[in-house]
Scaffold this motif. Structure first.
Motif, PDB file in Angstrom:
ATOM      1  N   LEU A 199      63.051 -73.333 -41.120  1.00  0.00           N
ATOM      2  CA  LEU A 199      63.484 -73.316 -39.730  1.00  0.00           C
ATOM      3  C   LEU A 199      64.377 -72.115 -39.442  1.00  0.00           C
ATOM      4  CD1 LEU A 199      64.393 -76.561 -40.880  1.00  0.00           C
ATOM      5  CD2 LEU A 199      63.747 -76.855 -38.512  1.00  0.00           C
ATOM      6  N   ALA A 200      64.369 -71.703 -38.162  1.00  0.00           N
ATOM      7  CA  ALA A 200      65.303 -70.665 -37.725  1.00  0.00           C
ATOM      8  C   ALA A 200      66.665 -71.256 -37.410  1.00  0.00           C
ATOM      9  CB  ALA A 200      64.753 -69.949 -36.495  1.00  0.00           C
ATOM     10  N   GLY A 201      66.697 -72.509 -36.931  1.00  0.00           N
ATOM     11  CA  GLY A 201      67.956 -73.119 -36.557  1.00  0.00           C
ATOM     12  C   GLY A 201      67.892 -74.623 -36.654  1.00  0.00           C
ATOM     13  N   LEU A 202      69.067 -75.259 -36.696  1.00  0.00           N
ATOM     14  CA  LEU A 202      69.165 -76.707 -36.840  1.00  0.00           C
ATOM     15  C   LEU A 202      70.277 -77.224 -35.939  1.00  0.00           C
ATOM     16  CD1 LEU A 202      67.924 -79.037 -38.632  1.00  0.00           C
ATOM     17  CD2 LEU A 202      69.965 -78.774 -40.069  1.00  0.00           C
ATOM     18  N   ASP A 203      69.943 -78.203 -35.085  1.00  0.00           N
ATOM     19  CA  ASP A 203      70.931 -78.889 -34.253  1.00  0.00           C
ATOM     20  C   ASP A 203      71.179 -80.289 -34.810  1.00  0.00           C
ATOM     21  OD1 ASP A 203      71.120 -76.693 -32.635  1.00  0.00           O
ATOM     22  OD2 ASP A 203      69.932 -77.518 -30.993  1.00  0.00           O
ATOM     23  N   ASP A 204      72.284 -80.901 -34.368  1.00  0.00           N
ATOM     24  CA  ASP A 204      72.692 -82.179 -34.951  1.00  0.00           C
ATOM     25  C   ASP A 204      72.127 -83.398 -34.242  1.00  0.00           C
ATOM     26  OD1 ASP A 204      74.260 -80.879 -36.856  1.00  0.00           O
ATOM     27  OD2 ASP A 204      76.009 -80.836 -35.527  1.00  0.00           O
ATOM     28  N   GLU A 205      71.935 -83.304 -32.913  1.00  0.00           N
ATOM     29  CA  GLU A 205      71.728 -84.518 -32.134  1.00  0.00           C
ATOM     30  C   GLU A 205      70.390 -84.550 -31.405  1.00  0.00           C
ATOM     31  OE1 GLU A 205      75.173 -85.939 -29.806  1.00  0.00           O
ATOM     32  OE2 GLU A 205      76.078 -84.012 -30.350  1.00  0.00           O
ATOM     33  N   LEU A 206      70.023 -85.787 -31.006  1.00  0.00           N
ATOM     34  CA  LEU A 206      68.883 -86.034 -30.133  1.00  0.00           C
ATOM     35  C   LEU A 206      69.349 -86.835 -28.925  1.00  0.00           C
ATOM     36  CD1 LEU A 206      66.171 -87.164 -32.724  1.00  0.00           C
ATOM     37  CD2 LEU A 206      66.099 -85.063 -31.378  1.00  0.00           C
ATOM     38  N   THR A 207      68.719 -86.589 -27.781  1.00  0.00           N
ATOM     39  CA  THR A 207      69.004 -87.408 -26.604  1.00  0.00           C
ATOM     40  C   THR A 207      68.233 -88.726 -26.719  1.00  0.00           C
ATOM     41  OG1 THR A 207      67.133 -86.604 -25.284  1.00  0.00           O
ATOM     42  CG2 THR A 207      69.154 -85.290 -25.253  1.00  0.00           C
ATOM     43  N   GLU A 208      68.460 -89.644 -25.774  1.00  0.00           N
ATOM     44  CA  GLU A 208      67.743 -90.919 -25.772  1.00  0.00           C
ATOM     45  C   GLU A 208      66.250 -90.723 -25.591  1.00  0.00           C
ATOM     46  OE1 GLU A 208      69.465 -93.434 -22.849  1.00  0.00           O
ATOM     47  OE2 GLU A 208      71.363 -93.698 -23.933  1.00  0.00           O
ATOM     48  N   ARG A 209      65.859 -89.619 -24.973  1.00  0.00           N
ATOM     49  CA  ARG A 209      64.437 -89.310 -24.766  1.00  0.00           C
ATOM     50  C   ARG A 209      63.828 -88.569 -25.945  1.00  0.00           C
ATOM     51  NH1 ARG A 209      63.785 -85.651 -20.327  1.00  0.00           N
ATOM     52  NH2 ARG A 209      61.567 -86.059 -20.619  1.00  0.00           N
ATOM     53  N   GLY A 210      64.609 -88.394 -27.007  1.00  0.00           N
ATOM     54  CA  GLY A 210      64.084 -87.729 -28.188  1.00  0.00           C
ATOM     55  C   GLY A 210      64.052 -86.226 -28.099  1.00  0.00           C
ATOM     56  N   MET A 211      64.860 -85.632 -27.192  1.00  0.00           N
ATOM     57  CA  MET A 211      64.950 -84.183 -27.073  1.00  0.00           C
ATOM     58  C   MET A 211      66.149 -83.691 -27.886  1.00  0.00           C
ATOM     59  SD  MET A 211      62.413 -83.359 -25.078  1.00  0.00           S
ATOM     60  CE  MET A 211      62.774 -81.724 -24.398  1.00  0.00           C
ATOM     61  N   ILE A 212      65.999 -82.494 -28.472  1.00  0.00           N
ATOM     62  CA  ILE A 212      67.088 -81.936 -29.260  1.00  0.00           C
ATOM     63  C   ILE A 212      68.230 -81.502 -28.342  1.00  0.00           C
ATOM     64  CG2 ILE A 212      67.753 -80.125 -30.883  1.00  0.00           C
ATOM     65  CD1 ILE A 212      64.942 -80.017 -31.891  1.00  0.00           C
ATOM     66  N   LYS A 213      69.459 -81.783 -28.766  1.00  0.00           N
ATOM     67  CA  LYS A 213      70.653 -81.403 -28.020  1.00  0.00           C
ATOM     68  C   LYS A 213      71.505 -80.465 -28.866  1.00  0.00           C
ATOM     69  CE  LYS A 213      74.749 -83.449 -25.851  1.00  0.00           C
ATOM     70  NZ  LYS A 213      75.469 -84.726 -25.561  1.00  0.00           N
ATOM     71  N   PRO A 214      71.838 -79.233 -28.396  1.00  0.00           N
ATOM     72  CA  PRO A 214      71.476 -78.670 -27.088  1.00  0.00           C
ATOM     73  C   PRO A 214      70.020 -78.224 -26.983  1.00  0.00           C
ATOM     74  CG  PRO A 214      72.700 -77.061 -28.361  1.00  0.00           C
ATOM     75  CD  PRO A 214      72.725 -78.335 -29.163  1.00  0.00           C
ATOM     76  N   GLY A 215      69.365 -77.902 -28.112  1.00  0.00           N
ATOM     77  CA  GLY A 215      67.937 -77.614 -28.104  1.00  0.00           C
ATOM     78  C   GLY A 215      67.551 -76.362 -27.355  1.00  0.00           C
ATOM     79  N   LEU A 216      66.284 -76.342 -26.932  1.00  0.00           N
ATOM     80  CA  LEU A 216      65.780 -75.208 -26.153  1.00  0.00           C
ATOM     81  C   LEU A 216      64.725 -75.661 -25.157  1.00  0.00           C
ATOM     82  CD1 LEU A 216      62.901 -74.734 -27.811  1.00  0.00           C
ATOM     83  CD2 LEU A 216      64.382 -73.409 -29.309  1.00  0.00           C
ATOM     84  N   GLY A 217      64.713 -76.958 -24.855  1.00  0.00           N
ATOM     85  CA  GLY A 217      63.762 -77.483 -23.882  1.00  0.00           C
ATOM     86  C   GLY A 217      62.390 -77.727 -24.492  1.00  0.00           C
ATOM     87  N   ASP A 218      61.420 -77.980 -23.626  1.00  0.00           N
ATOM     88  CA  ASP A 218      60.042 -78.209 -24.057  1.00  0.00           C
ATOM     89  C   ASP A 218      59.349 -76.854 -24.206  1.00  0.00           C
ATOM     90  OD1 ASP A 218      57.111 -78.588 -23.842  1.00  0.00           O
ATOM     91  OD2 ASP A 218      57.633 -80.688 -23.500  1.00  0.00           O
ATOM     92  N   VAL A 219      59.074 -76.446 -25.447  1.00  0.00           N
ATOM     93  CA  VAL A 219      58.516 -75.120 -25.703  1.00  0.00           C
ATOM     94  C   VAL A 219      57.142 -74.961 -25.059  1.00  0.00           C
ATOM     95  CG1 VAL A 219      57.710 -73.533 -27.489  1.00  0.00           C
ATOM     96  CG2 VAL A 219      59.840 -74.789 -27.817  1.00  0.00           C
TER      97      VAL A 219
END
Length: 229
Positions: A199-219
């Motif tokens: 991976l290029a990067g790793l975030d810690d959390e997921l939202t209730e909808r299963g999106m990465i937080k802060p993430g980068l949105g829907d690629v």
């Protein structure tokens, strides 16, 4: 990151960190998103394949000056790229650029069911991906490279790994732009003896909808300008 599984690798390349910051921004236009996905995939792919591939001696050839030299060929000899639709398509060209010879590209279509967040397969063009005996396909590549820009819950990536394992591939490299730690752990645990996740990067959390937080949105939406569909 020191407590990650041994088969998970997060790049420390400074150019990747800068490009990932640019990719995260909501103001980055689709054309630049495409370029950034390509550039990040190229760098991560280079790191992944440096560790995941070897060379074996090939036939002797000659330089333009007539000197003999020993050629080198990639090992393993059979490799396939497996982009996860849609967003994985944005990574294909970069990995094709790295490999010295063309390789097959097999597409898997997977999406997360909105309520359960479980993966659902809607497209699979692996040739004869499961044999009649259920033991896999002897024509499967020795190495499959999964291209999945975002590993959020890990369910989609894990399902792809399981499908390729059933197909008969012996080893898998997952190349991704960004992951959430819980999802990356889940994907890496699907077949730990034969899977490496880069991976290029790793975030810690997921939202209730299963999106990465802060993430980068829907690629996929950002690549194909379908945001708000």
């Amino acid at each position: 990151m020191s407590n990650l599984p041994s088969n998970v690798h997060v790049s420390r390349h400074p150019c990747l960190l800068a490009k990932l910051s640019q990719l995260r921004s909501q103001s980055t236009p689709a054309r630049e998103v495409k370029t950034l996905i390509h550039d990040i995939s190229l760098i991560v792919g280079c790191e992944a394949l440096a560790q995941g591939l070897e060379t074996v001696p090939g036939p002797t050839d000659q330089t333009p000056l007539g000197f003999d030299y020993q050629t080198h060929q990639i090992n393993p000899g059979t490799i396939s790229l497996v982009p996860i639709l849609r967003s994985g398509l944005g990574m294909v060209e970069a990995i094709q650029t790295l490999l010295p010879n063309p390789v097959p590209v097999h597409h898997l279509g997977l999406f997360r069911e909105p309520t359960t967040l479980s993966p659902v397969e809607y497209y699979n063009n692996l040739p004869y991906h499961v044999s009649e005996s259920g033991s896999g396909n002897s024509n499967a590549p020795q190495l499959a490279i999964i291209l999945d820009p975002v590993i959020a819950t890990g369910g989609t990536c894990a399902a792809a790994i399981q499908t390729l394992r059933e197909w008969g591939t012996r080893r898998i490299i997952v190349v991704s732009v960004l992951g959430a730690e819980p999802g990356v752990r889940a994907a890496a645990a699907e077949w730990p003896d034969a899977v490496e996740v880069w991976l290029a990067g790793l975030d810690d959390e997921l939202t209730e909808r299963g999106m990465i937080k802060p993430g980068l949105g829907d690629v996929g939406d950002r690549l194909f300008m379908t945001i708000g569909k």
